[in-house]
Design a protein around this motif. Structure first.
Motif, PDB file in Angstrom:
ATOM      1  N   ILE A   4       0.839  -1.199   0.000  1.00  0.00           N
ATOM      2  CA  ILE A   4       0.000   0.000   0.000  1.00  0.00           C
ATOM      3  C   ILE A   4       0.873   1.247   0.000  1.00  0.00           C
ATOM      4  O   ILE A   4       0.607   2.211  -0.716  1.00  0.00           O
ATOM      5  CB  ILE A   4      -0.942  -0.009   1.222  1.00  0.00           C
ATOM      6  CG1 ILE A   4      -1.930  -1.180   1.105  1.00  0.00           C
ATOM      7  CG2 ILE A   4      -1.666   1.321   1.368  1.00  0.00           C
ATOM      8  CD1 ILE A   4      -2.744  -1.440   2.355  1.00  0.00           C
ATOM      9  N   GLU A   5       1.937   1.237   0.804  1.00  0.00           N
ATOM     10  CA  GLU A   5       2.825   2.398   0.924  1.00  0.00           C
ATOM     11  C   GLU A   5       3.818   2.435  -0.233  1.00  0.00           C
ATOM     12  O   GLU A   5       4.354   1.407  -0.631  1.00  0.00           O
ATOM     13  CB  GLU A   5       3.612   2.350   2.247  1.00  0.00           C
ATOM     14  CG  GLU A   5       2.779   2.588   3.471  1.00  0.00           C
ATOM     15  CD  GLU A   5       1.943   1.383   3.893  1.00  0.00           C
ATOM     16  OE1 GLU A   5       0.944   1.612   4.581  1.00  0.00           O
ATOM     17  OE2 GLU A   5       2.282   0.247   3.524  1.00  0.00           O
ATOM     18  N   LYS A   6       4.067   3.639  -0.745  1.00  0.00           N
ATOM     19  CA  LYS A   6       5.116   3.824  -1.760  1.00  0.00           C
ATOM     20  C   LYS A   6       6.499   3.719  -1.134  1.00  0.00           C
ATOM     21  O   LYS A   6       7.433   3.224  -1.735  1.00  0.00           O
ATOM     22  CB  LYS A   6       4.965   5.187  -2.449  1.00  0.00           C
ATOM     23  CG  LYS A   6       3.655   5.374  -3.147  1.00  0.00           C
ATOM     24  CD  LYS A   6       3.680   4.763  -4.508  1.00  0.00           C
ATOM     25  CE  LYS A   6       2.401   5.119  -5.240  1.00  0.00           C
ATOM     26  NZ  LYS A   6       1.856   4.003  -5.948  1.00  0.00           N
ATOM     27  N   GLU A   7       6.622   4.222   0.091  1.00  0.00           N
ATOM     28  CA  GLU A   7       7.859   4.131   0.874  1.00  0.00           C
ATOM     29  C   GLU A   7       7.540   3.379   2.157  1.00  0.00           C
ATOM     30  O   GLU A   7       6.445   3.520   2.693  1.00  0.00           O
ATOM     31  CB  GLU A   7       8.389   5.534   1.214  1.00  0.00           C
ATOM     32  CG  GLU A   7       8.826   6.340   0.014  1.00  0.00           C
ATOM     33  CD  GLU A   7      10.048   5.753  -0.677  1.00  0.00           C
ATOM     34  OE1 GLU A   7      10.925   5.206   0.028  1.00  0.00           O
ATOM     35  OE2 GLU A   7      10.115   5.828  -1.909  1.00  0.00           O
ATOM     36  N   PRO A   8       8.485   2.601   2.679  1.00  0.00           N
ATOM     37  CA  PRO A   8       8.203   1.849   3.906  1.00  0.00           C
ATOM     38  C   PRO A   8       7.844   2.756   5.089  1.00  0.00           C
ATOM     39  O   PRO A   8       8.286   3.894   5.179  1.00  0.00           O
ATOM     40  CB  PRO A   8       9.511   1.118   4.195  1.00  0.00           C
ATOM     41  CG  PRO A   8      10.253   1.108   2.910  1.00  0.00           C
ATOM     42  CD  PRO A   8       9.826   2.338   2.172  1.00  0.00           C
ATOM     43  N   ILE A   9       7.057   2.198   5.995  1.00  0.00           N
ATOM     44  CA  ILE A   9       6.727   2.854   7.258  1.00  0.00           C
ATOM     45  C   ILE A   9       7.972   2.783   8.137  1.00  0.00           C
ATOM     46  O   ILE A   9       8.533   1.706   8.327  1.00  0.00           O
ATOM     47  CB  ILE A   9       5.572   2.118   7.962  1.00  0.00           C
ATOM     48  CG1 ILE A   9       4.336   2.054   7.061  1.00  0.00           C
ATOM     49  CG2 ILE A   9       5.267   2.741   9.322  1.00  0.00           C
ATOM     50  CD1 ILE A   9       3.330   0.987   7.486  1.00  0.00           C
TER      51      ILE A   9
END
Length: 185
Positions: A115-120
């Motif tokens: 879902i995220e473009k960059e990691p959490i």
């Protein structure tokens, strides 16, 4: 069938490895027979299983590919909230200071892209204190990610380690900062 991953561990390169299937088949081989993969093979990969515990048509897919050869991943863990998975891992960067942190992404139940473009960023990263070996669980309202935080003692020699953790919302937001869970060792 109730197949599951029992464990993953780093070894010293001198061990015998055994892989088992749900049908009771096993293969055993010496580690030295396996070719080294190197930093280019780092990252987090997934494989979706069908109801019988066999790989489905999706096959193996990338969950996270480090952006540079100086970044690599270890110790991936996963929990499911009924809709999405939270996949967390130990992220190590050898750019300059050599930092270790815990990162993660959410993965929809039937998708192969995060879902995220960059990691959490679940934890901060600094060269003094490493964040290692994450664990993750879902409690019905939020995820809980725990990890070992380790640094050299002031006197040198032994490392000082503590267990830290934070809740992560279903939306992928770390909620509590880095909270000490156990500082007894």
């Amino acid at each position: 069938d109730d197949d599951r991953l029992v464990g993953v561990a780093l070894t010293d390169g001198q061990r015998d490895i055994m892989l088992f299937t749900s049908a009771g088949k096993v293969i055993r081989f010496a580690e030295e027979e396996v070719r080294p993969m190197g930093r280019d093979s780092t990252g987090v990969r997934g494989i979706r299983l069908d109801a019988t515990g066999r790989p489905d048509a999706t096959g193996v897919f990338d969950i996270y590919v480090p952006p540079t050869p100086n970044d690599y991943t270890r110790e991936p863990v996963v929990a499911f909230d009924g809709t999405n998975y939270l996949v967390a891992w130990e992220h190590q960067s050898n750019d300059g200071g050599g930092t270790t942190s815990i990162l993660g992404v959410r993965l929809p139940q039937n998708a192969t892209a995060a879902i995220e473009k960059e990691p959490i960023r679940i934890t901060s990263a600094n060269p003094v204190e490493a964040r290692l070996t994450p664990s993750v669980a879902w409690d019905g309202s939020s995820y809980f990610v725990a990890w070992l935080s380790s640094r050299a003692s002031a006197a040198g020699g032994l490392s000082v380690s503590h267990v830290f953790g934070t809740r992560v919302s279903k939306e992928g937001v770390p909620l509590d900062g880095e909270q000490a869970i156990c500082n007894a060792f």
